[in-house]
Write an enzyme that holds these catalytic residues in place. Sequence first.
Site, PDB file in Angstrom:
ATOM      1  N   ARG A 108       7.346   6.347  -1.252  1.00 25.30           N
ATOM      2  CA  ARG A 108       6.036   5.947  -0.704  1.00 25.30           C
ATOM      3  C   ARG A 108       6.035   4.423  -0.622  1.00 25.30           C
ATOM      4  O   ARG A 108       6.283   3.748  -1.629  1.00 25.30           O
ATOM      5  CB  ARG A 108       4.881   6.419  -1.589  1.00 25.30           C
ATOM      6  CG  ARG A 108       3.576   5.687  -1.240  1.00 25.30           C
ATOM      7  CD  ARG A 108       2.356   6.223  -1.938  1.00 25.30           C
ATOM      8  NE  ARG A 108       1.954   7.504  -1.372  1.00 25.30           N
ATOM      9  CZ  ARG A 108       0.766   8.057  -1.571  1.00 25.30           C
ATOM     10  NH1 ARG A 108      -0.148   7.466  -2.301  1.00 25.30           N
ATOM     11  NH2 ARG A 108       0.470   9.227  -1.026  1.00 25.30           N
ATOM     12  N   HIS A 135       2.139  10.074   7.290  1.00 19.06           N
ATOM     13  CA  HIS A 135       1.966  10.778   6.003  1.00 19.06           C
ATOM     14  C   HIS A 135       2.314  12.258   6.229  1.00 19.06           C
ATOM     15  O   HIS A 135       1.443  13.131   6.175  1.00 19.06           O
ATOM     16  CB  HIS A 135       0.523  10.602   5.523  1.00 19.06           C
ATOM     17  CG  HIS A 135       0.309  10.915   4.070  1.00 19.06           C
ATOM     18  ND1 HIS A 135       1.344  11.283   3.207  1.00 19.06           N
ATOM     19  CD2 HIS A 135      -0.827  10.928   3.300  1.00 19.06           C
ATOM     20  CE1 HIS A 135       0.839  11.497   2.000  1.00 19.06           C
ATOM     21  NE2 HIS A 135      -0.458  11.293   2.035  1.00 19.06           N
ATOM     22  N   GLN A 138       1.424  15.281   3.728  1.00 24.37           N
ATOM     23  CA  GLN A 138      -0.012  15.588   3.729  1.00 24.37           C
ATOM     24  C   GLN A 138      -0.351  16.632   4.812  1.00 24.37           C
ATOM     25  O   GLN A 138      -1.180  17.518   4.620  1.00 24.37           O
ATOM     26  CB  GLN A 138      -0.798  14.293   3.981  1.00 24.37           C
ATOM     27  CG  GLN A 138      -2.299  14.471   4.035  1.00 24.37           C
ATOM     28  CD  GLN A 138      -2.914  14.752   2.682  1.00 24.37           C
ATOM     29  OE1 GLN A 138      -2.647  14.052   1.723  1.00 24.37           O
ATOM     30  NE2 GLN A 138      -3.742  15.790   2.596  1.00 24.37           N
ATOM     31  N   ASP A 232     -10.927  10.154   6.464  1.00 22.55           N
ATOM     32  CA  ASP A 232     -10.082   9.455   5.489  1.00 22.55           C
ATOM     33  C   ASP A 232     -10.778   8.129   5.169  1.00 22.55           C
ATOM     34  O   ASP A 232     -11.747   7.739   5.847  1.00 22.55           O
ATOM     35  CB  ASP A 232      -8.688   9.230   6.110  1.00 22.55           C
ATOM     36  CG  ASP A 232      -7.674   8.616   5.146  1.00 22.55           C
ATOM     37  OD1 ASP A 232      -7.940   8.564   3.927  1.00 22.55           O
ATOM     38  OD2 ASP A 232      -6.605   8.174   5.624  1.00 22.55           O
ATOM     39  N   CYS A 273      -7.916  13.893   2.987  1.00 22.77           N
ATOM     40  CA  CYS A 273      -6.659  13.840   2.222  1.00 22.77           C
ATOM     41  C   CYS A 273      -6.884  13.390   0.784  1.00 22.77           C
ATOM     42  O   CYS A 273      -6.075  13.685  -0.085  1.00 22.77           O
ATOM     43  CB  CYS A 273      -5.665  12.929   2.925  1.00 22.77           C
ATOM     44  SG  CYS A 273      -6.318  11.272   3.226  1.00 22.77           S
ATOM     45  N   ARG A 318      -0.994  20.412  -1.591  1.00 25.40           N
ATOM     46  CA  ARG A 318       0.055  19.386  -1.564  1.00 25.40           C
ATOM     47  C   ARG A 318       1.261  19.871  -2.364  1.00 25.40           C
ATOM     48  O   ARG A 318       2.402  19.680  -1.968  1.00 25.40           O
ATOM     49  CB  ARG A 318      -0.450  18.065  -2.167  1.00 25.40           C
ATOM     50  CG  ARG A 318      -1.608  17.384  -1.431  1.00 25.40           C
ATOM     51  CD  ARG A 318      -1.257  16.956  -0.028  1.00 25.40           C
ATOM     52  NE  ARG A 318      -0.047  16.166   0.040  1.00 25.40           N
ATOM     53  CZ  ARG A 318       0.072  14.873  -0.316  1.00 25.40           C
ATOM     54  NH1 ARG A 318      -0.977  14.218  -0.746  1.00 25.40           N
ATOM     55  NH2 ARG A 318       1.221  14.234  -0.217  1.00 25.40           N
TER      56      ARG A 318
HETATM   57  N1   CP Z   1      -3.614  12.273  -0.312  1.00 30.84           N
HETATM   58  C1   CP Z   1      -2.747  11.511  -1.010  1.00 30.84           C
HETATM   59  O1   CP Z   1      -1.654  11.166  -0.546  1.00 30.84           O
HETATM   60  O2   CP Z   1      -3.173  11.204  -2.254  1.00 30.84           O
HETATM   61  P1   CP Z   1      -2.462  10.195  -3.275  1.00 30.84           P
HETATM   62  O3   CP Z   1      -2.585   8.811  -2.683  1.00 30.84           O
HETATM   63  O4   CP Z   1      -3.216  10.363  -4.553  1.00 30.84           O
HETATM   64  O5   CP Z   1      -1.017  10.583  -3.394  1.00 30.84           O
HETATM   65  N1  NVA Z   2      -4.915   6.271   4.901  1.00 35.00           N
HETATM   66  C1  NVA Z   2      -4.823   6.317   3.463  1.00 35.00           C
HETATM   67  C2  NVA Z   2      -4.280   7.632   3.007  1.00 35.00           C
HETATM   68  C3  NVA Z   2      -4.208   7.791   1.517  1.00 35.00           C
HETATM   69  C4  NVA Z   2      -3.654   9.115   1.089  1.00 35.00           C
HETATM   70  C5  NVA Z   2      -3.972   5.163   2.967  1.00 35.00           C
HETATM   71  O1  NVA Z   2      -2.914   4.914   3.536  1.00 35.00           O
HETATM   72  O2  NVA Z   2      -4.385   4.509   2.008  1.00 35.00           O
END
Ligand code: CP
Ligand code: NVA
Length: 331
Positions: A108, A135, A138, A232, A273, A318
């Site tokens: 990530r 993502h 997700q 989101d 998400c 997830r």
């Molecule tokens: N939805 C999601 O990716 O959550 P986290 O940032 O907690 O991993």
């Molecule tokens: N768009 C958000 C998604 C988090 C799961 C971010 O990138 O912070």
Amino acid sequence: MGVNLSGRSFLRLLDFSTEEIEYMLNLAKNFKDLKRTGTPHRYLEGKNIVLLFQKTSTRTRCAFEVGGMDLGMGVTYLDPGSSQMGKKESIEDTARVLGRMYDGIEFRGFAQEDVEELAAKAGVPVWNGLTDLWHPTQMLADILTVQENFNYDIKGKTLVFMGDCKNNVARSLMVVCAKLGMNFVACGPQECMPANDVIDACKPIAEENGCTIKLTSDVKDACTGAHVIYTDVWVSMGEPDEVWTERIKQLEAFRVTTEVMAMADPSAIFLHCLPAFHDTNTTIGADIAEKFGVTEMEVEDAVFESKQSKVFDEAENRMHTIKAVMYATLK
Ligand code: CP
Ligand code: NVA
């Protein structure tokens, strides 16, 4: 021909066919059944995976950790401060080291190029746990949740993304909807629409799969009769705090409210998400309330807590879907 994803990386859904995505979704459903019935499924015993995080996480990290352990694997977690990556060692060298020790790598981070470079150099499958652009894990959880709520009949259903339609989640939703025959609507201000390259990539895919892609700033037009209303956060990880002022102004009209949900189909569900700003019980939520007088951001608490809200099923999914990705690529 059967689907075989063994040895593949999972970097963005544009790289996968409809059949391959459906295969992972079916696997996830099976893994969910196994978990629910307490049936052991240590199919990847003896393998080891490493989870590399440059940004924070609750769901993605825990889904990979528990998913990996349920599959019988050893799991190492490296947080943003505890590896040499980036500071003293390039992504390329990190990839070549980790690829010698691990059977799979989750990443990530910020740049999509980083996860792509890891995958190019590691020699083992790399899974994208979120970048600024995509993502993909997700998406499988989101679609599994839609399937569960619409009796596995999702073709022709309409998903509306409300808010910052240019972010990683909205872009990824456009792709997965086009691949699986769902109509996708991006509803937000003109300045927050997805980049043209994603739209251009998705339009022919949608056409091939008999569905549509629409971009609009008209909430009523977007949400009337929709089956899934999705939103989101208004400011994503990696964006500077300064953008809050502008984003609140731009996106307040695109908050998911009970009125918005009432426009949708009576069977419609709400997805997010997560994490979500639906109250002031977080430090950022409290700070925004104090500075701007806004106590609920992208979604009203009443919607978040409603029966239509499936956000915690989505969060649980997830784990089942990430398990499917790891199993499909490592078996
Ligand atoms: N939805 C999601 O990716 O959550 P986290 O940032 O907690 O991993
Ligand atoms: N768009 C958000 C998604 C988090 C799961 C971010 O990138 O912070």
